[in-house]
Structures are given as C-alpha cells and as structure tokens.
Design an enzyme around this catalytic site. Structure first.
Site, PDB file in Angstrom:
ATOM      1  CE  LYS A 115       7.044  -4.346  -5.326  1.00 49.10           C
ATOM      2  NZ  LYS A 115       5.927  -5.208  -5.559  1.00 49.10           N
ATOM      3  CE  LYS A 194      -1.053   2.589 -14.078  1.00 50.90           C
ATOM      4  NZ  LYS A 194      -1.345   2.662 -12.770  1.00 50.90           N
ATOM      5  CE  LYS A 197      -1.088   3.275  -3.730  1.00 56.40           C
ATOM      6  NZ  LYS A 197      -1.515   2.530  -4.912  1.00 56.40           N
TER       7      LYS A 197
END
Ligand code: ADP
Ligand code: TRP
Length: 314
Positions: A115, A194, A197
């Site tokens: 992150k 892949k 979402k």
C-alpha cells in the site's frame, strides 16, 4: 471411536460484488471442505474499515456477502457465521497482541509495504491489520485457516504474535496453520488478465442474463488459431475438456457462436444461485448473524478470560 473435528476459521472482507474468479478461487474450495471441520466464518468489517470510509457501503457489503455465501450453498447450521464488529473480543485481544509485537516487525508486512509503495497514505489500522487478524484466529483456537496465497504472510504474523504472547505469559493461545486452498488457479478475466474487480474485467457471479452476455461478448479473442483461448479458459471452469472437445471442434473458428454457448452454460450455472440469492431477505441475514455471534462469543470469551487473567487485567 469419537474423533473431534479440527477447527477451521476464516475471514472475509466485505468488499463488493463477487465474480466467478472469487467463486472458483475461493468460495468453491471452501464449500468443498467446511463440513469436514468445526467451521467458523467471520465477516471482517473492522478490517474493511482500514480502506472503506462509506458507512452505507460498508453496511450493504456486509449484508451482501452473507447473502452471497448463503446463495452459493453455505449452511448456517453447519458453520458459525458472524460479523467481527459484533464481538468486541476481537478488538480487545487485537490491542493486547499489539502490545506484544514491534513496529519494525509490522513494517515488514507485504500488505502494508504494498500500500505504501502504491502511494496510499497508510492509517494505523492498516499498519496493525495483521494483528487484528491474529486475534480473530487465536480467540477461537483455530487449527487451520483456509486462505488464498496472498494471506500466507498474515498467518506467519499471527503465529509470531501468538508465540510472543505465549513466551511472555505461558502456553495460552494456539498457533494456527494456513491452509492454502487449491482452487482452480487464476481465473482469467474478459481481457485475459487475472479476473479482478479492480480491473473491470469480471463476469459477475450473480449477474443478470444481460450482464453475463455483455461480459462474455467482450471477451478478447485473438484472430489466430482455431480456439479462442480466453473463452475456452472460462468454459473449462464449467465443463470438462472431454465435454468441450466436440463443441469446439464443431464450431472451429466461429468465435461468436462459441461465446453464445458459453453464455448459455454460464446462465445455467448462475441462474439457480441468482434466484436463491434474490429470495434471501435482510431479516434472514440478520438472524444468521445474531445466532452466529452468540456461538462465536461463547468460544472467544473463554479465551479472552484466560488472556486477561494471564496479563493481570481481570
Ligand atoms: P479481487 O481481485 O476481485 O479484488 P479479492 O482480492 O477480493 O478479489 O479476492 C477474494 C478471493 O477470491 C481471494 O481468496 C482470491 O484468491 C480469490 N480470487 C480473486 N480473483 C481470482 C481469480 N481471478 N482467480 C482465482 N481466484 C481469485
Ligand atoms: N485479511 C483477510 C483477507 O483480506 C481477511 C481476514 C480477516 C481473515 N480476519 C481473518 C482471514 C482471519 C483469515 C482469518 O482476505
């Protein structure tokens, strides 16, 4: 002879509509094994709070994921399903375990480092995320934790936190092992990458006929070769190579027709789950969660009592 089942626990972040990659990569492998264990399934809404700041959406996603799991066939009589935030034992043990681990140790966590590398400003919740997860697991004396490969390090962190606690206070918490579920591998999305979402390349698990059609028609095919590999790869999730062989042979080079066949096979697979899902009411979901947290609390409160005594807060 009576042999007690091993205890299995896993957690799910309520993060929006599921796609068929989630189904074949995570839900189906879970469905295949959970009845062989004393199973616990937790909705990790406090973990979701590390990245989601929309109260309506968090509430909706939480209800939705329970509904999704019921729709694919989870039997709430056979697995304890509850919401993390309904049982404050998680945050309490999480705090206690935070006091066992060091900052440099947490700084090495992939999930945190990734992150930061993406330029996301990490909140402190994100930083101690693996320790809340350690608490989720340790509270229930879980033996095994089925997760995807991406969670392997979190399980190592859980054992480390538990080990630190036990070395300081005695063997109170049980270290759990990860169980990396052998799903079908990586399910490709409509663009061949892949399915995810975050890439907008999904086939929704509870999609309407129109949505399935639209997604399948957008599958990228190259113009060389007889077989559209991206179509075939998704088809293989539903049918064996033997079943598909004559279909692909008879429709060689006719990509549009093969896509139509895939649409109808997907529809056959999705429609019953979609209908079941539509019939599950908010009240039913609430009942499952209420009964679930009662059972969860019975187990976690025993562990937390022992921990509190051990540390001198009782
Ligand atoms: P997404 O990439 O859509 O955000 P998540 O990261 O929320 O999906 O994944 C939830 C679960 O579904 C994980 O256990 C993950 O391993 C599995 N999963 C997600 N996408 C795929 C895929 N394309 N193929 C196989 N499994 C997947
Ligand atoms: N971190 C997990 C994920 O993102 C979710 C999770 C929270 C979890 N608590 C857990 C998984 C406990 C297993 C056990 O997928």
């Amino acid at each position: 002879m009576f042999t007690a089942k091993k205890r299995l626990l896993t957690g799910l972040q309520p993060s929006g509509a599921l796609h068929i990659g989630n189904y074949f990569g995570a839900l189906k492998p879970f469905l295949d094994i959970y009845e062989d264990f004393d199973s616990f399934l937790m909705i990790a809404d406090y973990h979701a709070l590390t990245t989601l700041r929309d109260p309506e959406l968090l509430r909706k996603n939480t209800i939705d994921i329970v509904r999704d799991y019921l729709a694919v066939g989870i039997d709430p009589e056979k697995v304890v399903v509850w919401r993390q935030s309904d049982n404050q034992d998680h945050t309490e043990l999480g705090w206690i375990l935070n006091c066992m681990v060091t900052v440099p140790f947490l700084m090495q966590a992939h999930s945190y480092k990734d992150k930061v590398a993406k330029g996301i400003e990490p909140n402190a919740g994100l930083f101690t995320y693996p320790i809340l997860q350690a608490a989720d697991i340790a509270l229930y004396n879980a033996d095994v934790v089925p997760v995807g490969e991406d969670q392997r390090q979190h399980l190592e962190y859980s054992r480390e936190a538990v080990g630190k606690f036990n070395r300081a206070y005695g063997e109170i918490l049980k270290p759990a092992a990860e169980m990396i579920l052998a799903g079908v591998g990586v399910v490709p999305g409509t663009d061949g990458q892949k399915m995810s979402k975050s890439y907008g390349n999904t086939i929704p698990l509870f999609g309407t006929t129109k949505e399935i059609e639209k997604a399948v028609m957008s599958i990228v095919t190259d113009s060389t070769g007889d077989r559209p590999e991206n179509v075939y790869a998704i088809h293989r999730l539903l049918k064996s190579a033997e079943e598909l062989e004559p279909i692909y042979e008879a429709n060689k080079g006719r990509y549009g027709d093969l896509k139509k066949i895939l649409v109808s096979d997907l529809e056959e697979f999705i429609a019953p789950m979609r209908e079941r899902r539509a019939s599950i009411t908010d009240d039913e979901v609430a009942e499952v969660l209420t009964a679930g947290v009662r059972k969860a609390k019975e187990v976690s409160s025993v562990t937390l009592d022992r921990v509190r005594k051990a540390i001198g807060i009782d």
